[in-house]
Design a protein around this motif. Structure first.
Motif, PDB file in Angstrom:
ATOM      1  N   LEU A 195      38.380  39.120  42.456  1.00 19.60           N
ATOM      2  CA  LEU A 195      39.683  38.727  42.983  1.00 19.60           C
ATOM      3  C   LEU A 195      40.818  39.345  42.176  1.00 19.60           C
ATOM      4  N   ALA A 196      40.681  39.282  40.858  1.00 18.88           N
ATOM      5  CA  ALA A 196      41.719  39.835  39.984  1.00 18.88           C
ATOM      6  C   ALA A 196      41.859  41.342  40.190  1.00 18.88           C
ATOM      7  N   ILE A 197      40.723  42.038  40.352  1.00 17.19           N
ATOM      8  CA  ILE A 197      40.756  43.481  40.597  1.00 17.19           C
ATOM      9  C   ILE A 197      41.427  43.782  41.928  1.00 17.19           C
ATOM     10  N   LEU A 198      41.091  43.021  42.960  1.00 20.51           N
ATOM     11  CA  LEU A 198      41.662  43.258  44.280  1.00 20.51           C
ATOM     12  C   LEU A 198      43.172  43.006  44.284  1.00 20.51           C
ATOM     13  N   GLU A 199      43.625  42.068  43.468  1.00 20.52           N
ATOM     14  CA  GLU A 199      45.065  41.832  43.368  1.00 20.52           C
ATOM     15  C   GLU A 199      45.788  43.053  42.803  1.00 20.52           C
ATOM     16  N   GLN A 200      45.164  43.735  41.844  1.00 18.07           N
ATOM     17  CA  GLN A 200      45.773  44.911  41.215  1.00 18.07           C
ATOM     18  C   GLN A 200      45.615  46.172  42.053  1.00 18.07           C
ATOM     19  N   ASP A 201      44.539  46.221  42.821  1.00 14.29           N
ATOM     20  CA  ASP A 201      44.160  47.446  43.529  1.00 14.29           C
ATOM     21  C   ASP A 201      44.451  47.292  45.022  1.00 14.29           C
ATOM     22  N   GLY A 202      45.703  47.583  45.404  1.00 12.89           N
ATOM     23  CA  GLY A 202      46.112  47.436  46.799  1.00 12.89           C
ATOM     24  C   GLY A 202      45.301  48.254  47.788  1.00 12.89           C
ATOM     25  N   PRO A 203      45.068  49.559  47.532  1.00 12.07           N
ATOM     26  CA  PRO A 203      44.281  50.361  48.469  1.00 12.07           C
ATOM     27  C   PRO A 203      42.876  49.808  48.697  1.00 12.07           C
ATOM     28  N   SER A 241      40.555  34.508  34.518  1.00 10.63           N
ATOM     29  CA  SER A 241      40.541  33.203  33.858  1.00 10.63           C
ATOM     30  C   SER A 241      41.540  32.253  34.510  1.00 10.63           C
ATOM     31  N   GLU A 242      42.720  32.768  34.895  1.00 14.55           N
ATOM     32  CA  GLU A 242      43.709  31.943  35.578  1.00 14.55           C
ATOM     33  C   GLU A 242      43.189  31.467  36.932  1.00 14.55           C
ATOM     34  N   LEU A 243      42.541  32.372  37.664  1.00 13.83           N
ATOM     35  CA  LEU A 243      42.014  32.021  38.982  1.00 13.83           C
ATOM     36  C   LEU A 243      40.934  30.959  38.897  1.00 13.83           C
ATOM     37  N   ALA A 244      40.257  30.862  37.751  1.00 15.38           N
ATOM     38  CA  ALA A 244      39.200  29.855  37.582  1.00 15.38           C
ATOM     39  C   ALA A 244      39.770  28.450  37.437  1.00 15.38           C
ATOM     40  N   GLU A 245      41.075  28.334  37.224  1.00 17.89           N
ATOM     41  CA  GLU A 245      41.765  27.030  37.161  1.00 17.89           C
ATOM     42  C   GLU A 245      41.130  26.095  36.148  1.00 17.89           C
ATOM     43  N   GLY A 246      40.887  26.607  34.948  1.00 19.16           N
ATOM     44  CA  GLY A 246      40.388  25.767  33.873  1.00 19.16           C
ATOM     45  C   GLY A 246      38.882  25.620  33.820  1.00 19.16           C
ATOM     46  N   ARG A 247      38.189  26.097  34.848  1.00 21.26           N
ATOM     47  CA  ARG A 247      36.725  26.052  34.866  1.00 21.26           C
ATOM     48  C   ARG A 247      36.156  27.341  34.293  1.00 21.26           C
ATOM     49  N   PRO A 248      34.846  27.379  34.010  1.00 18.96           N
ATOM     50  CA  PRO A 248      34.237  28.640  33.558  1.00 18.96           C
ATOM     51  C   PRO A 248      34.476  29.756  34.568  1.00 18.96           C
ATOM     52  N   THR A 249      34.798  30.915  34.064  1.00 21.53           N
ATOM     53  CA  THR A 249      35.126  32.037  34.945  1.00 21.53           C
ATOM     54  C   THR A 249      33.877  32.594  35.595  1.00 21.53           C
ATOM     55  N   ASP A 250      33.967  32.805  36.903  1.00 19.55           N
ATOM     56  CA  ASP A 250      32.857  33.331  37.695  1.00 19.55           C
ATOM     57  C   ASP A 250      33.082  34.821  37.957  1.00 19.55           C
ATOM     58  N   PRO A 251      32.022  35.593  38.163  1.00 19.99           N
ATOM     59  CA  PRO A 251      32.210  37.009  38.517  1.00 19.99           C
ATOM     60  C   PRO A 251      33.149  37.211  39.697  1.00 19.99           C
ATOM     61  N   GLY A 252      33.103  36.277  40.631  1.00 24.46           N
ATOM     62  CA  GLY A 252      33.980  36.392  41.798  1.00 24.46           C
ATOM     63  C   GLY A 252      35.444  36.420  41.429  1.00 24.46           C
ATOM     64  N   GLN A 269      41.747  44.330  30.630  1.00 27.90           N
ATOM     65  CA  GLN A 269      42.197  43.160  29.896  1.00 27.90           C
ATOM     66  C   GLN A 269      43.040  42.265  30.789  1.00 27.90           C
ATOM     67  N   GLY A 270      43.939  42.878  31.581  1.00 29.04           N
ATOM     68  CA  GLY A 270      44.757  42.105  32.508  1.00 29.04           C
ATOM     69  C   GLY A 270      43.920  41.439  33.580  1.00 29.04           C
ATOM     70  N   ALA A 271      42.899  42.160  34.077  1.00 26.24           N
ATOM     71  CA  ALA A 271      42.030  41.593  35.112  1.00 26.24           C
ATOM     72  C   ALA A 271      41.237  40.408  34.573  1.00 26.24           C
ATOM     73  N   LEU A 272      40.773  40.530  33.326  1.00 29.85           N
ATOM     74  CA  LEU A 272      40.036  39.421  32.720  1.00 29.85           C
ATOM     75  C   LEU A 272      40.924  38.192  32.533  1.00 29.85           C
ATOM     76  N   ALA A 273      42.160  38.438  32.095  1.00 30.04           N
ATOM     77  CA  ALA A 273      43.090  37.322  31.913  1.00 30.04           C
ATOM     78  C   ALA A 273      43.410  36.654  33.250  1.00 30.04           C
ATOM     79  N   ARG A 274      43.625  37.466  34.273  1.00 28.94           N
ATOM     80  CA  ARG A 274      43.921  36.926  35.601  1.00 28.94           C
ATOM     81  C   ARG A 274      42.709  36.190  36.167  1.00 28.94           C
TER      82      ARG A 274
END
Length: 289
Positions: free
Chosen positions: A258-266, A243-254, A236-241
């Motif tokens: 990005l959101a997953i990589l932000e949460q997953d440091g290793p 959406s933020e990374l899309a900057e108001g545009r439709p959210t892309d798989p990419g 849920q957090g990754a999906l919300a993030r």
């Protein structure tokens, strides 16, 4: 008392006794019932999964809050008053649903209704309200949710509908659902990669070849399995993030990657991307539309 319990529900109670004995307790309370519940593959765990609650995280958090003593040998365990209250509430939930037997979903609903115990407080902290749980139980059981309550969209359903990533018959998706949380993050990234040529192009723009990226994700997944490493990820957090990374545009798989990589440091370290490169990758994905 247990004659009306389903086989799965009886196993949950047995597991709860084991959990209590394992931490040196002489009784079964709500937290032990919750620990027993997340050990059983059943309707209740499907409900928890569908509302985005990670079972491994539930177990970790409950055990972190429990005092630890010397394990006890097998013996008859008594229920605390709160645990008995959960059982009574589970009976009531089964009655309201016109069910003859008490199943794991009724135990889950009973744990939520008995909100003063550790288990109820934990589930409330994870945003599992009574209304949300009842609606999801109905959907999991193939019925319509209660009148006036929208049919819940699970995190995985939102991913599939919003991004068109994975069809249910795909082997990747089936494998993803069968995995423990140790490798789910990596498998989700690979699934997105398989369905996002735009992401592969954006990776190349920051000097990362898509095949090398995928190979490193696989290597990280293998290492986690071998070392039993768990990296918690909130979908849920990754999906919300994302959406933020899309900057108001439709959210892309990419954006999800990005959101997953932000949460997953290793995983981020393994694939060789630093924070500056992630920012550049987001720009590349947003520009290539």
């Amino acid at each position: 008392m247990w004659q009306r319990f389903s086989e799965n529900a009886r196993r949950v109670v047995f597991f709860a006794q084991e959990e209590a004995q394992g931490v040196g307790e002489g009784y079964v309370s709500t937290e032990h019932l919750l620990l027993g519940l997340v050990r059983e593959e059943c309707t209740a765990t499907r409900v928890l999964h569908d509302v985005g609650i990670d079972l491994a995280l539930v177990r970790t958090e409950v055990l972190r809050m429990l005092p630890r003593g010397e394990p006890r040998t097998s013996q008859d365990m008594t229920l605390t008053p709160r645990a008995k209250r959960v059982i009574d509430l589970a009976y009531d939930e089964a009655r309201q649903l016109n069910d003859q037997f008490i199943g794991t979903e009724h135990l889950l609903l009973g744990l939520i209704r008995e909100h003063d115990g550790l288990a109820g407080r934990m589930l409330e902290k994870m945003d599992l309200t009574m209304e949300r749980a009842r609606a999801t139980v109905a959907v999991v059981r193939g019925k319509d949710p209660p009148k006036g309550f929208p049919r819940p969209q699970t995190p995985m359903k939102r991913i599939k509908e919003a991004f068109g990533l994975i069809k249910r018959q795909d082997a990747t998706f089936s494998m993803f659902l069968s995995l423990q949380s140790t490798t789910r993050t990596c498998m989700l990234v690979l699934a997105v990669m398989d369905h996002s040529p735009r992401l592969a192009k954006a990776l190349l723009s920051v000097g990362v070849h898509a095949q090398d990226f995928s190979n490193n994700v696989v290597a990280e997944s293998v290492q986690r399995v071998e070392n039993a490493t768990v990296v918690e990820l909130s979908l849920q957090g990754a999906l919300a993030r994302a959406s933020e990374l899309a900057e108001g545009r439709p959210t892309d798989p990419g954006h999800l990657v990005l959101a997953i990589l932000e949460q997953d440091g290793p995983l981020r370290t393994r694939v060789g991307l630093d924070e500056a490169q992630l920012a550049e990758l987001a720009k590349a994905i947003n520009l290539d539309r």
